[in-house]
Write an enzyme that holds these catalytic residues in place. Structure first.
Site, PDB file in Angstrom:
ATOM      1  N   MET A 199     -12.415  33.383 -73.026  1.00  0.00           N
ATOM      2  CA  MET A 199     -11.736  33.450 -74.316  1.00  0.00           C
ATOM      3  C   MET A 199     -10.312  32.908 -74.231  1.00  0.00           C
ATOM      4  SD  MET A 199     -11.976  33.996 -77.432  1.00  0.00           S
ATOM      5  CE  MET A 199     -13.206  35.115 -78.063  1.00  0.00           C
ATOM      6  N   PHE A 222       2.708  66.228 -54.188  1.00  0.00           N
ATOM      7  CA  PHE A 222       1.677  65.255 -53.833  1.00  0.00           C
ATOM      8  C   PHE A 222       0.634  65.167 -54.952  1.00  0.00           C
ATOM      9  CE2 PHE A 222      -2.478  64.395 -51.752  1.00  0.00           C
ATOM     10  CZ  PHE A 222      -2.223  63.078 -51.415  1.00  0.00           C
ATOM     11  N   GLN A 223       0.318  63.972 -55.354  1.00  0.00           N
ATOM     12  CA  GLN A 223      -0.649  63.686 -56.434  1.00  0.00           C
ATOM     13  C   GLN A 223      -0.278  64.369 -57.749  1.00  0.00           C
ATOM     14  OE1 GLN A 223      -4.756  64.050 -55.018  1.00  0.00           O
ATOM     15  NE2 GLN A 223      -4.598  61.924 -54.315  1.00  0.00           N
ATOM     16  N   GLU A 257     -12.402  56.252 -61.850  1.00  0.00           N
ATOM     17  CA  GLU A 257     -12.170  57.122 -63.008  1.00  0.00           C
ATOM     18  C   GLU A 257     -12.148  56.356 -64.326  1.00  0.00           C
ATOM     19  OE1 GLU A 257     -10.313  57.175 -60.284  1.00  0.00           O
ATOM     20  OE2 GLU A 257     -10.264  59.213 -59.474  1.00  0.00           O
ATOM     21  N   LYS A 279      -4.134  73.538 -60.645  1.00  0.00           N
ATOM     22  CA  LYS A 279      -5.093  74.096 -59.703  1.00  0.00           C
ATOM     23  C   LYS A 279      -5.080  75.624 -59.719  1.00  0.00           C
ATOM     24  CE  LYS A 279      -6.711  73.844 -54.999  1.00  0.00           C
ATOM     25  NZ  LYS A 279      -6.569  73.312 -53.654  1.00  0.00           N
TER      26      LYS A 279
END
Lengths: 593, 172
Positions: free
Chosen positions: A458, A83-84, A21, A133
């Site tokens: 760097m 959940f999630q 993602e 949802k």
């Protein structure tokens, strides 16, 4: 899932599934910068949404128009640690321009319309929408789900006002009295699409232009007034011009600490003046004291400048340019080009400067260059000739390693007809390398150049310069001196070809092979492990203090010595500009349109 | 560098009445390291809009920066910075005092009278009162009570403020 199901067979929406993602977010940013349009990214709830936090922060710092939305657990479960579930409204608050939790399906149309408006207007930025949802599945009961009008009482971005006209008039008076004026062009010029207006302004007044990392490309590096990047790893001549300036005209830049160096020694503190044009009033006076604020869209402000200059020329028949300063700057620019470094480094490996030289040879004006973050980014910013706006993409404010590769994918999707070059370090490339699979799946061609110094270069450079070479946590080699991964084998693993080179003489050939390949191609260039991105300002140092190589030390001091400072020295430097010449430059646009 | 003078300012915000707005405002203060001395919020005279009053301390430049940052929040409709000379600023405090003996009881009651307090609840063991005024007045009263060792608990409203005269801060 319900949302994805809905767009499954939609002919108008092209969805590219990325492997991670964060990469999806950066790809959307790359798309937005290359195309000048809104980038859109969608993720699932919980971990999917938390993974785009970095991309949102990156877009926020770089003012990239981005619409991000994620799934969320059903409204009834919000707050139950389902959940999630993750609190994305709380998490994204400080790194988005605005965010929404859509709790009712009848609000969804309005929220999307508002979100797109907010992301793309004023100072652009990311907007995040949380979509539970059950809201995704619910039926909308409105006749017209998307309202025809946007009603945001608290959001009225100012792009222009009558005050701007007055301020521009004062600004022109200040500029006309300036001896050493300089323009700093920032990312705001790009966001406002003010390229033509800036060019006309610069061509008329012939003021030297320096740019910030995000402003690279707004005016071609080939333009005779453009001196290059300023700041910590800027071109010496650009930093020199700013540190000697008596008037600084900053357009769409926010004077970040990487640009100004020591604030006490930055112009604006003593005898010099700063004119600051920015659409975001909060940026004006935030880091440096400003003498003349102009709160405006860069394009509209520059149009007003050009209009007033034109009027003045018509009235007075005098051409308002500072000819001696222009001549000085032109000589400065001509004397400080990029040399072709043919030698190799201490250990016989390639020097990065050689790669930049050869890249400049092969780059076409329409080619897009995307850099990662670190030394590779500073080499590109410093050396590369970028000739068109939106052909240079990099992570500015947040400095996100791993941004470049996915961003290059987004850029290629936006501009499939352009060659897209990714210049990455071995460290930053590994941060999102899973997207090689995305390239293969969707047949996207990127020319991947990995500058492999086997270090996080760097940070190593800082450790060398300021920590007595204590390379803590920056060496990527194994204890026995081996280095993994083998990037050529990695290319093969994903179904591409790759090439590793060790010698400066092979660089040109490798770049050509890469360009002519039909598919994505990885060139791994083994560069001098301890090569440094120089010159650089020591942290906290002023713009005219450099750490640089011995052979480069002398050049800039010559220019300091040569800079005319007294009236008579300036008079010696003056050049006659014929009126025809001057007017032809100014009225070029009027004649052709 | 000349040391810039720090003074108190009251920032009045008209905001959309959405969940999470206070979090955004408080978050902005915390994130940018600004000082919040009091925070009050409730419905305003206009439907769907709330008024939030924040007392802060800083230099003129810092307060200007806060004002600009607040203006950038989408749900913030208007921002106004007030100072004591152009506005009325008030606070309400509810105070519970313990009565130890008759002498302190007498002293407490006379102090309440001097400070124009109003007793809301009283019995032989305690007095609960309200005081309205500027914060300094309330501080002064509380100091006295602390010195008398009778202060049990206090609940302060934070500042509320309006511009003086017919001028109003908001929309019309």
């Amino acid at each position: 899932m319900p949302f994805y199901d809905e767009i499954y067979e939609d002919p108008d929406i092209r969805s590219i599934l990325m492997r991670h993602e964060q990469a999806a977010g950066h790809a959307a940013e790359g798309f937005a910068v290359a195309s000048g349009k809104l980038g859109v990214v969608m993720t699932t709830s919980g971990p999917g949404a938390t993974n785009i936090i970095t991309a949102l922060a990156n877009a926020f710092y770089d003012s990239t128009p981005l619409l991000a939305f994620s799934g969320q657990v059903p409204t009834k479960l919000i707050g139950n640690d389902a959940f999630q579930e993750a609190d994305l409204i709380g998490s994204t608050m400080a790194i988005t321009k605005h965010n929404y939790l859509a709790k009712n399906v009848n609000d969804v149309g309005r929220i999307f319309k508002e979100a797109i408006h907010i992301a793309t207007t004023g100072r652009p930025g990311p907007v995040f929408i949380d979509l539970p949802k059950d809201v995704q599945l619910a039926e909308c009961s409105l006749k017209s789900p998307i309202p025809s009008k946007i009603n945001l009482v608290g959001y009225n971005p100012v792009s222009f006002s009558n005050a701007v006209k007055r301020q521009v008039k004062i600004a022109l008076n200040i500029i006309s009295e300036a001896q050493y004026p300089v323009i700093i062009a920032g990312g705001g010029v790009l966001l406002a699409n003010a390229f033509q207006e800036l060019k006309q302004f610069v061509d008329t007044l012939r003021i030297p232009v320096v740019y910030t990392l995000k402003g690279k490309g707004v005016l071609s590096d080939d333009h005779q007034n453009v001196l290059g990047l300023i700041g910590m790893h800027g071109r010496k001549r650009a930093n020199f011009a700013v540190s000697e300036a008596d008037v600084v005209i900053a357009i769409g830049c926010r004077f970040s600490d990487r640009i100004t160096g020591d604030l006490q020694k930055f112009p604006g503190q003593q005898n010099s003046k700063i004119i600051h044009i920015d659409i975001d009033a909060a940026e004006i006076g935030k880091n440096v004291p400003v003498d003349l604020p102009i709160v405006s869209d860069a394009k509209l402000a520059l149009e007003e400048f050009n209009r007033q200059i034109q009027k003045k020329i018509k009235e007075t028949q005098e051409f308002p340019m500072n000819s001696w300063w222009y001549k000085f700057i032109k000589e400065l620019k001509e004397s400080s080009g990029i040399p072709n470094v043919t030698t190799s480094g201490k250990t016989g490996k390639i020097l990065p400067e050689k790669i930049m030289y050869e890249l400049n040879e092969i780059l076409e004006p329409d080619d897009i260059v995307v850099s990662e973050v670190g030394q590779n980014q500073m080499y590109c910013g410093h050396y590369l000739n970028i000739r068109k706006p939106r052909t240079w993409i990099t992570s500015g404010g947040l400095g996100t390693m791993g941004f470049g590769f996915p961003a290059s994918i987004g850029a290629k999707v936006a501009k499939p007809e352009s060659e897209v070059w990714l210049v990455a370090g071995d460290g930053s490339f590994q941060m999102n390398l899973a997207e090689l699979a995305t390239l293969k799946q969707h047949n996207i061609k990127i020319n991947i150049i990995i500058l492999n110094n086997q270090y996080l270069g760097m940070v190593r450079q800082w450790q060398e310069l300021f920590n007595e070479k204590r390379y803590a946590g920056t060496c990527l080699q194994c204890k026995n001196g081996e280095y993994w991964p083998d990037f050529v084998k990695l290319a093969t693993a994903y179904g591409f070809k790759g090439l590793r080179i060790n010698k400066p003489s092979e660089v040109s050939m490798a770049l050509k092979t890469c360009r002519s390949s039909k598919e994505s191609f990885i060139v791994e260039m083994m560069i001098e492990p301890e090569s440094n991105a120089l010159p650089m300002l020591p942290p906290g140092g002023a713009l005219n203090t450099f750490i640089s190589r011995k052979r480069e030390k002398k050049s800039i001091y010559d220019w300091y010595r040569r800079l005319p400072r007294s009236e008579s020295e300036i008079a010696d430097y003056k050049v006659e500009i014929s009126k025809e010449d001057a007017f032809s430059v100014y009225f070029e646009k009027e004649v052709t349109t | 560098m000349v040391m810039e003078s720090v003074s108190e300012y009251v920032i009045v915000l008209l905001v959309e009445d959405h969940p999470g707005v206070t979090m955004k405002i408080a978050g902005m203060f915390a994130r940018r390291g600004h000082n919040m001395k009091s925070f009050t919020g409730a419905q305003s005279e206009q439907k769907g809009l709330s008024k939030i009053v924040i007392k802060t301390e800083g230099t003129k430049e810092q307060v200007e920066q806060i004002q600009k940052q607040m203006n950038k929040l989408i749900e913030v409709v208007k921002v106004q910075v007030l100072q004591p000379d152009n506005s009325v600023i008030r606070e309400l405090a509810l105070i519970k005092l313990l009565i130890k003996d008759d002498l302190t009881h007498q002293k407490i009651l006379s102090m309440i009278e001097i400070y124009h307090g109003k007793v809301l609840d009283a019995n032989l063991k305690q007095v609960t009162l309200e005081i309205v005024g500027n914060s300094e007045k309330i501080d002064a009263f509380l100091d006295i009570m602390r010195n008398m060792n009778v202060l049990r608990e206090v609940s302060r409203s934070g500042n509320v403020a309006l511009l003086r005269g017919t001028e109003s801060v908001f929309l019309h």
